[in-house]
Motif scaffolding. Structure first.
Motif, PDB file in Angstrom:
ATOM      1  N   LEU A   1       0.850  -1.181   0.000  1.00 45.26           N
ATOM      2  CA  LEU A   1       0.000   0.000   0.000  1.00 45.26           C
ATOM      3  C   LEU A   1       0.889   1.236   0.000  1.00 45.26           C
ATOM      4  O   LEU A   1       1.821   1.330   0.801  1.00 45.26           O
ATOM      5  N   TYR A   2       0.597   2.153  -0.904  1.00 48.92           N
ATOM      6  CA  TYR A   2       1.375   3.378  -1.016  1.00 48.92           C
ATOM      7  C   TYR A   2       0.460   4.588  -0.959  1.00 48.92           C
ATOM      8  O   TYR A   2      -0.690   4.521  -1.367  1.00 48.92           O
ATOM      9  N   ILE A   3       1.031   5.699  -0.500  1.00 53.38           N
ATOM     10  CA  ILE A   3       0.342   6.984  -0.524  1.00 53.38           C
ATOM     11  C   ILE A   3       0.991   7.793  -1.642  1.00 53.38           C
ATOM     12  O   ILE A   3       2.186   8.089  -1.577  1.00 53.38           O
ATOM     13  N   GLU A   4       0.204   8.106  -2.655  1.00 49.54           N
ATOM     14  CA  GLU A   4       0.719   8.980  -3.705  1.00 49.54           C
ATOM     15  C   GLU A   4       0.848  10.392  -3.147  1.00 49.54           C
ATOM     16  O   GLU A   4       0.026  10.813  -2.338  1.00 49.54           O
ATOM     17  N   ASN A   5       1.848  11.105  -3.590  1.00 54.86           N
ATOM     18  CA  ASN A   5       2.106  12.470  -3.136  1.00 54.86           C
ATOM     19  C   ASN A   5       2.134  12.551  -1.606  1.00 54.86           C
ATOM     20  O   ASN A   5       1.384  13.322  -0.997  1.00 54.86           O
ATOM     21  N   PRO A   6       2.983  11.746  -0.965  1.00 54.05           N
ATOM     22  CA  PRO A   6       3.008  11.725   0.506  1.00 54.05           C
ATOM     23  C   PRO A   6       3.356  13.073   1.132  1.00 54.05           C
ATOM     24  O   PRO A   6       3.066  13.298   2.307  1.00 54.05           O
ATOM     25  N   GLU A   7       3.925  13.964   0.343  1.00 56.72           N
ATOM     26  CA  GLU A   7       4.255  15.288   0.880  1.00 56.72           C
ATOM     27  C   GLU A   7       2.995  16.074   1.263  1.00 56.72           C
ATOM     28  O   GLU A   7       3.065  17.036   2.024  1.00 56.72           O
ATOM     29  N   ASN A   8       1.828  15.655   0.778  1.00 58.35           N
ATOM     30  CA  ASN A   8       0.558  16.307   1.118  1.00 58.35           C
ATOM     31  C   ASN A   8      -0.013  15.823   2.451  1.00 58.35           C
ATOM     32  O   ASN A   8      -1.022  16.350   2.916  1.00 58.35           O
ATOM     33  N   VAL A   9       0.616  14.827   3.046  1.00 59.88           N
ATOM     34  CA  VAL A   9       0.032  14.129   4.195  1.00 59.88           C
ATOM     35  C   VAL A   9       0.882  14.333   5.448  1.00 59.88           C
ATOM     36  O   VAL A   9       2.099  14.151   5.419  1.00 59.88           O
ATOM     37  N   TYR A  10       0.232  14.696   6.529  1.00 58.75           N
ATOM     38  CA  TYR A  10       0.918  14.807   7.820  1.00 58.75           C
ATOM     39  C   TYR A  10       1.356  13.423   8.293  1.00 58.75           C
ATOM     40  O   TYR A  10       0.682  12.417   8.017  1.00 58.75           O
ATOM     41  N   PRO A  11       2.455  13.344   9.040  1.00 59.57           N
ATOM     42  CA  PRO A  11       2.920  12.044   9.566  1.00 59.57           C
ATOM     43  C   PRO A  11       1.849  11.308  10.373  1.00 59.57           C
ATOM     44  O   PRO A  11       1.757  10.090  10.331  1.00 59.57           O
ATOM     45  N   GLU A  12       1.002  12.065  11.088  1.00 65.36           N
ATOM     46  CA  GLU A  12      -0.059  11.433  11.889  1.00 65.36           C
ATOM     47  C   GLU A  12      -1.054  10.694  10.995  1.00 65.36           C
ATOM     48  O   GLU A  12      -1.568   9.634  11.375  1.00 65.36           O
ATOM     49  N   LEU A  13      -1.308  11.239   9.813  1.00 63.11           N
ATOM     50  CA  LEU A  13      -2.221  10.574   8.878  1.00 63.11           C
ATOM     51  C   LEU A  13      -1.580   9.327   8.283  1.00 63.11           C
ATOM     52  O   LEU A  13      -2.260   8.333   8.044  1.00 63.11           O
ATOM     53  N   GLU A  14      -0.277   9.382   8.042  1.00 59.88           N
ATOM     54  CA  GLU A  14       0.422   8.180   7.572  1.00 59.88           C
ATOM     55  C   GLU A  14       0.314   7.070   8.612  1.00 59.88           C
ATOM     56  O   GLU A  14       0.074   5.914   8.271  1.00 59.88           O
ATOM     57  N   GLU A  15       0.483   7.427   9.877  1.00 62.04           N
ATOM     58  CA  GLU A  15       0.358   6.445  10.960  1.00 62.04           C
ATOM     59  C   GLU A  15      -1.060   5.897  11.034  1.00 62.04           C
ATOM     60  O   GLU A  15      -1.264   4.706  11.269  1.00 62.04           O
ATOM     61  N   PHE A  16      -2.031   6.760  10.830  1.00 63.19           N
ATOM     62  CA  PHE A  16      -3.430   6.336  10.841  1.00 63.19           C
ATOM     63  C   PHE A  16      -3.672   5.279   9.761  1.00 63.19           C
ATOM     64  O   PHE A  16      -4.304   4.255  10.021  1.00 63.19           O
ATOM     65  N   VAL A  17      -3.162   5.525   8.556  1.00 62.58           N
ATOM     66  CA  VAL A  17      -3.316   4.557   7.461  1.00 62.58           C
ATOM     67  C   VAL A  17      -2.667   3.227   7.840  1.00 62.58           C
ATOM     68  O   VAL A  17      -3.224   2.162   7.573  1.00 62.58           O
ATOM     69  N   LYS A  18      -1.530   3.286   8.494  1.00 60.76           N
ATOM     70  CA  LYS A  18      -0.840   2.049   8.898  1.00 60.76           C
ATOM     71  C   LYS A  18      -1.687   1.224   9.857  1.00 60.76           C
ATOM     72  O   LYS A  18      -1.659   0.000   9.807  1.00 60.76           O
ATOM     73  N   THR A  19      -2.476   1.888  10.723  1.00 56.69           N
ATOM     74  CA  THR A  19      -3.285   1.143  11.691  1.00 56.69           C
ATOM     75  C   THR A  19      -4.454   0.419  11.026  1.00 56.69           C
ATOM     76  O   THR A  19      -4.999  -0.519  11.604  1.00 56.69           O
ATOM     77  N   TYR A  20      -4.833   0.857   9.838  1.00 54.50           N
ATOM     78  CA  TYR A  20      -5.928   0.210   9.103  1.00 54.50           C
ATOM     79  C   TYR A  20      -5.445  -0.444   7.810  1.00 54.50           C
ATOM     80  O   TYR A  20      -6.246  -0.808   6.957  1.00 54.50           O
ATOM     81  N   LYS A  21      -4.143  -0.606   7.676  1.00 54.60           N
ATOM     82  CA  LYS A  21      -3.538  -1.088   6.428  1.00 54.60           C
ATOM     83  C   LYS A  21      -4.159  -2.384   5.920  1.00 54.60           C
ATOM     84  O   LYS A  21      -4.525  -2.492   4.750  1.00 54.60           O
ATOM     85  N   LYS A  22      -4.300  -3.345   6.786  1.00 55.40           N
ATOM     86  CA  LYS A  22      -4.831  -4.650   6.374  1.00 55.40           C
ATOM     87  C   LYS A  22      -6.230  -4.526   5.767  1.00 55.40           C
ATOM     88  O   LYS A  22      -6.529  -5.101   4.730  1.00 55.40           O
ATOM     89  N   ARG A  23      -7.091  -3.751   6.410  1.00 53.75           N
ATOM     90  CA  ARG A  23      -8.458  -3.572   5.900  1.00 53.75           C
ATOM     91  C   ARG A  23      -8.480  -2.756   4.608  1.00 53.75           C
ATOM     92  O   ARG A  23      -9.273  -3.031   3.716  1.00 53.75           O
ATOM     93  N   ILE A  24      -7.616  -1.755   4.517  1.00 53.80           N
ATOM     94  CA  ILE A  24      -7.555  -0.940   3.295  1.00 53.80           C
ATOM     95  C   ILE A  24      -7.122  -1.795   2.123  1.00 53.80           C
ATOM     96  O   ILE A  24      -7.719  -1.723   1.042  1.00 53.80           O
ATOM     97  N   ILE A  25      -6.115  -2.626   2.321  1.00 54.45           N
ATOM     98  CA  ILE A  25      -5.662  -3.522   1.245  1.00 54.45           C
ATOM     99  C   ILE A  25      -6.785  -4.460   0.839  1.00 54.45           C
ATOM    100  O   ILE A  25      -7.058  -4.645  -0.348  1.00 54.45           O
ATOM    101  N   GLN A  26      -7.464  -5.034   1.813  1.00 58.03           N
ATOM    102  CA  GLN A  26      -8.585  -5.931   1.525  1.00 58.03           C
ATOM    103  C   GLN A  26      -9.670  -5.198   0.734  1.00 58.03           C
ATOM    104  O   GLN A  26     -10.211  -5.733  -0.233  1.00 58.03           O
ATOM    105  N   TYR A  27      -9.976  -3.973   1.124  1.00 57.94           N
ATOM    106  CA  TYR A  27     -10.980  -3.177   0.422  1.00 57.94           C
ATOM    107  C   TYR A  27     -10.543  -2.892  -1.015  1.00 57.94           C
ATOM    108  O   TYR A  27     -11.323  -3.052  -1.959  1.00 57.94           O
TER     109      TYR A  27
END
Length: 144
Positions: free
Chosen positions: A24-50
């Protein structure tokens, strides 16, 4: 939170979530705060499944219900806490499944920071238990 909402929110800020194989990758990660990157990591498995098309509305209902039950046990205020308490006071088997099976399996899978969502600590055993707990809860709430 539903993975679709997470994906939509990231797309709206110009940083869509992209699946490359099982990564799973975030395109244009420079637009995203580190806290949001961490948030995505906590739901990574479900996001990939989705993103792979394997996250059904029923599955979301089950996972959302289990998260509400966990919030109840963690003492997080939510409107349905009294309903959950009433149900568990009348369903000792469900209480046992939650405390002595689901929580232990999640712990064994590495869920030791209880403020973290359980999304990345689920497996086929927790999915089966969650489904059974959900069915018991819905049966109780529907008067069965």
């Amino acid at each position: 939170m539903h993975p679709k909402q997470i994906c939509d929110d990231f797309a709206s800020i110009g940083s869509p979530l992209v699946l490359d194989g099982s990564n799973l990758y975030i395109e244009n990660p420079e637009n995203v705060y580190p806290e949001l990157e961490e948030f995505v990591k906590t739901y990574k498995k479900r996001i990939i499944q989705y993103l792979k098309g394997g996250y059904s509305p029923k599955e979301h209902s089950i996972k959302q219900t289990i998260e509400k039950i966990i919030h109840y046990f963690l003492g997080i205020e939510q409107a349905m806490n009294k309903k959950i308490e009433n149900w568990l006071n009348h369903d000792a088997e469900a209480l046992d499944m939650i405390v002595n099976q689901l929580f232990i399996e999640l712990w064994n899978n590495g869920w030791v920071e209880f403020s973290n969502p359980i999304a990345n600590y689920e497996n086929h055993i927790t999915d089966t238990l969650s489904s059974q707990i959900f069915e018991r809860a819905m049966s109780y709430f529907k008067g069965g």
